[in-house]
Design a protein around this motif. Structure first.
Motif, PDB file in Angstrom:
ATOM      1  N   GLN A   1      39.104  91.854 -27.454  1.00 58.33           N
ATOM      2  CA  GLN A   1      39.627  90.924 -26.456  1.00 58.33           C
ATOM      3  C   GLN A   1      39.751  91.604 -25.095  1.00 58.33           C
ATOM      4  OE1 GLN A   1      43.709  89.005 -25.854  1.00 58.33           O
ATOM      5  NE2 GLN A   1      42.979  87.984 -27.690  1.00 58.33           N
ATOM      6  N   ALA A   2      40.317  92.799 -25.095  1.00 61.23           N
ATOM      7  CA  ALA A   2      40.497  93.542 -23.843  1.00 61.23           C
ATOM      8  C   ALA A   2      39.138  93.824 -23.202  1.00 61.23           C
ATOM      9  CB  ALA A   2      41.252  94.838 -24.090  1.00 61.23           C
TER      10      ALA A   2
ATOM     11  N   TYR B   1      37.649  90.580 -21.710  1.00 60.58           N
ATOM     12  CA  TYR B   1      38.246  90.214 -20.432  1.00 60.58           C
ATOM     13  C   TYR B   1      37.779  91.156 -19.313  1.00 60.58           C
ATOM     14  CZ  TYR B   1      41.638  86.847 -22.397  1.00 60.58           C
ATOM     15  OH  TYR B   1      42.233  85.761 -22.987  1.00 60.58           O
ATOM     16  N   GLN B   2      37.804  92.452 -19.591  1.00 63.25           N
ATOM     17  CA  GLN B   2      37.422  93.416 -18.563  1.00 63.25           C
ATOM     18  C   GLN B   2      35.989  93.144 -18.097  1.00 63.25           C
ATOM     19  OE1 GLN B   2      38.779  95.571 -16.617  1.00 63.25           O
ATOM     20  NE2 GLN B   2      36.960  96.653 -15.904  1.00 63.25           N
TER      21      GLN B   2
ATOM     22  N   PHE C   1      35.263  89.763 -16.062  1.00 66.97           N
ATOM     23  CA  PHE C   1      35.666  89.739 -14.666  1.00 66.97           C
ATOM     24  C   PHE C   1      34.913  90.750 -13.824  1.00 66.97           C
ATOM     25  CE2 PHE C   1      38.309  86.247 -14.863  1.00 66.97           C
ATOM     26  CZ  PHE C   1      39.047  86.278 -16.033  1.00 66.97           C
TER      27      PHE C   1
ATOM     28  N   TYR D   1      42.435  90.159 -13.031  1.00 69.62           N
ATOM     29  CA  TYR D   1      42.418  88.937 -13.832  1.00 69.62           C
ATOM     30  C   TYR D   1      42.394  89.292 -15.316  1.00 69.62           C
ATOM     31  CZ  TYR D   1      41.531  85.409 -10.158  1.00 69.62           C
ATOM     32  OH  TYR D   1      41.633  84.552  -9.084  1.00 69.62           O
ATOM     33  N   ALA D   2      41.605  90.300 -15.669  1.00 72.49           N
ATOM     34  CA  ALA D   2      41.503  90.717 -17.070  1.00 72.49           C
ATOM     35  C   ALA D   2      42.868  91.190 -17.568  1.00 72.49           C
ATOM     36  CB  ALA D   2      40.460  91.825 -17.214  1.00 72.49           C
TER      37      ALA D   2
ATOM     38  N   PHE E   1      45.224  88.108 -17.985  1.00 70.17           N
ATOM     39  CA  PHE E   1      44.888  87.293 -19.154  1.00 70.17           C
ATOM     40  C   PHE E   1      45.262  88.018 -20.444  1.00 70.17           C
ATOM     41  CE2 PHE E   1      42.945  83.265 -18.422  1.00 70.17           C
ATOM     42  CZ  PHE E   1      42.390  83.299 -17.152  1.00 70.17           C
ATOM     43  N   PHE E   2      44.938  89.300 -20.499  1.00 73.05           N
ATOM     44  CA  PHE E   2      45.213  90.060 -21.722  1.00 73.05           C
ATOM     45  C   PHE E   2      46.706  90.127 -21.983  1.00 73.05           C
ATOM     46  CE2 PHE E   2      44.090  92.810 -25.113  1.00 73.05           C
ATOM     47  CZ  PHE E   2      45.007  93.849 -25.162  1.00 73.05           C
TER      48      PHE E   2
ATOM     49  N   ASN F   1      48.072  86.849 -23.217  1.00 71.23           N
ATOM     50  CA  ASN F   1      47.670  86.629 -24.605  1.00 71.23           C
ATOM     51  C   ASN F   1      48.459  87.478 -25.589  1.00 71.23           C
ATOM     52  OD1 ASN F   1      45.712  85.092 -26.119  1.00 71.23           O
ATOM     53  ND2 ASN F   1      44.326  85.511 -24.426  1.00 71.23           N
ATOM     54  N   GLN F   2      48.637  88.753 -25.262  1.00 70.50           N
ATOM     55  CA  GLN F   2      49.300  89.673 -26.170  1.00 70.50           C
ATOM     56  C   GLN F   2      50.813  89.487 -26.192  1.00 70.50           C
ATOM     57  OE1 GLN F   2      47.525  91.796 -28.266  1.00 70.50           O
ATOM     58  NE2 GLN F   2      45.815  90.630 -27.441  1.00 70.50           N
TER      59      GLN F   2
ATOM     60  N   ILE G   1      50.633  80.254 -19.208  1.00 69.01           N
ATOM     61  CA  ILE G   1      49.539  79.304 -19.394  1.00 69.01           C
ATOM     62  C   ILE G   1      50.149  78.071 -20.056  1.00 69.01           C
ATOM     63  CG2 ILE G   1      47.341  78.804 -20.552  1.00 69.01           C
ATOM     64  CD1 ILE G   1      46.592  81.718 -20.311  1.00 69.01           C
TER      65      ILE G   1
END
Lengths: 272, 223
Positions: A145-146, A149-150, A153, B71-72, B75-76, B79-80, B89
């Protein structure tokens, strides 16, 4: 399983249709057959109705448009309303587009009564609303997931550098153009692509690991665009491998830009 | 968990500020952090390069996850830490769709802002043109009009009544623009948004200690 878990399934997607049929008898006997019929019908109709409430105005080969199309395939939302428009005929500035997107840009995407013209916004919204339908595109594993996302973007930086070159003559009036700027833009994209070669060398097939994720939905169209513009497979073997391994993926094949099959590309990126 | 996080940041840099606001909102205070100086080129130091080969700030590590893109990181973290701190959100499809649309639209605003504020920094002297400067100003003006319109239609925050991820990501840009001279009179809805959020705890707690001097402090005064 009690009443609560069945209520949760009410909002679930098509996959749960099958699951509902396997509910244990004790639970079934707590509903009338009419209730069950309504439940199953509602679930069956859910995805079909929703795709019909979606409208996409798009242009062939435009990576942001293509992202949304791939997403709709991945989430099994075929059957949406769509219209192919021509950039050359300036149809992206037509009233039809302006009514949905005051910026006069495509993609222009409406999901029910939600305007989602930004391709990343559309992709995130669809993944969220259709979590249990089609392919799961945001992995649960924190590692994947990380990384997803990284990378997704970081794609913005790649796109910026790509666009500087592709749209240079379009954005910069003739009297303001400089060879030094053109050269600088080339070097910037070259350096950027080296980074992505490095990233892809370290992963297993897709950007975030073994699984195809949202990062690939947003990245692939730009990679395909680069190869369409003549990017060299020899200079960028890992990107080429990535491109070749995904171009026959069902959602990608089904949405391949129609104009690419009719006309040759260019060699703008040949020397990058 | 906060103890396993490290943020290398520069003062007033919007992407850095976003992550800081996020960490406050999710009650993750106590993370390791280091303030670096852009002027002393510390963003190109080995310490940063080890975490971010691009030599840029923010450089953010969450456990063993690298999340340099703001942004990453946001978002992370959302989520976590879904069930911790503020829920950023929203569940409502209306608010969620508007949140996503605005948080990605702001990238267009950013691009146009950068073309004005950082023109001399990005464009070598021999390539500068008054026509380009004028065009960039007009583009930013048109863009800001759009955002005035957006904020006129919502109730306090970008996606409605609730503070969401869109505000975490957008507020730092708005604050940045007012610092560089954006007029409250010409942009009252933006000014109202700015004033209503600047005392929010997560924002107040992470307010930049100082502002960068890359650009002229009045760069946006005539926009």
């Amino acid at each position: 399983m009690g009443l609560n878990s069945t209520n949760r399934m009410w909002w679930a997607g098509a996959w749960y249709k099958t699951r509902l049929l396997c509910i244990s008898v004790p639970l079934l006997t707590s509903f009338t057959s009419h209730n069950i019929f309504c439940l199953l019908s509602a679930v069956a109709l859910h995805s079909e109705t929703m795709a019909k409430d979606m409208t996409l105005l798009w242009g062939s080969g435009s990576p942001p448009c293509w992202r949304i199309q791939i997403m709709l395939e991945e989430k099994q939302l075929q059957g949406y309303n769509q219209k192919l428009l021509s950039f050359e005929k300036m149809e992206h500035k037509s009233q039809e587009v302006l009514d949905m997107n005051p910026r006069g840009q495509i993609p222009t995407f409406k999901c029910g009564n939600h305007i989602l013209n930004e391709s990343y916004a559309a992709c995130f919204f669809l993944e969220n609303q259709y979590k249990s339908q089609g392919n799961k595109l945001i992995p649960d594993s924190p590692d994947a997931q990380a990384l997803m996302y990284q990378r997704m973007f970081e794609v913005f930086t790649l796109v910026e550098k790509l666009v500087e070159i592709v749209l240079y003559n379009y954005k910069v009036p003739e009297g303001e153009r400089h060879d030094s700027a053109v050269q600088r833009n080339k070097e910037a994209l070259t350096a950027e692509l080296k980074l992505w070669e490095g990233y892809l060398k370290k992963t297993d097939c897709c950007l975030a690991g073994k699984e195809f994720t949202l990062a690939d939905v947003v990245f692939f169209p730009s990679v395909a665009f680069l190869f369409r513009l003549g990017l060299s497979s020899e200079h960028h073997p890992v990107l080429a491998k990535y491109y070749n391994s995904l171009k026959d993926r069902a959602s990608i094949k089904a949405t391949w830009p129609p104009t690419w099959q009719l006309t040759p590309g260019s060699d703008m990126m040949k020397n990058i």
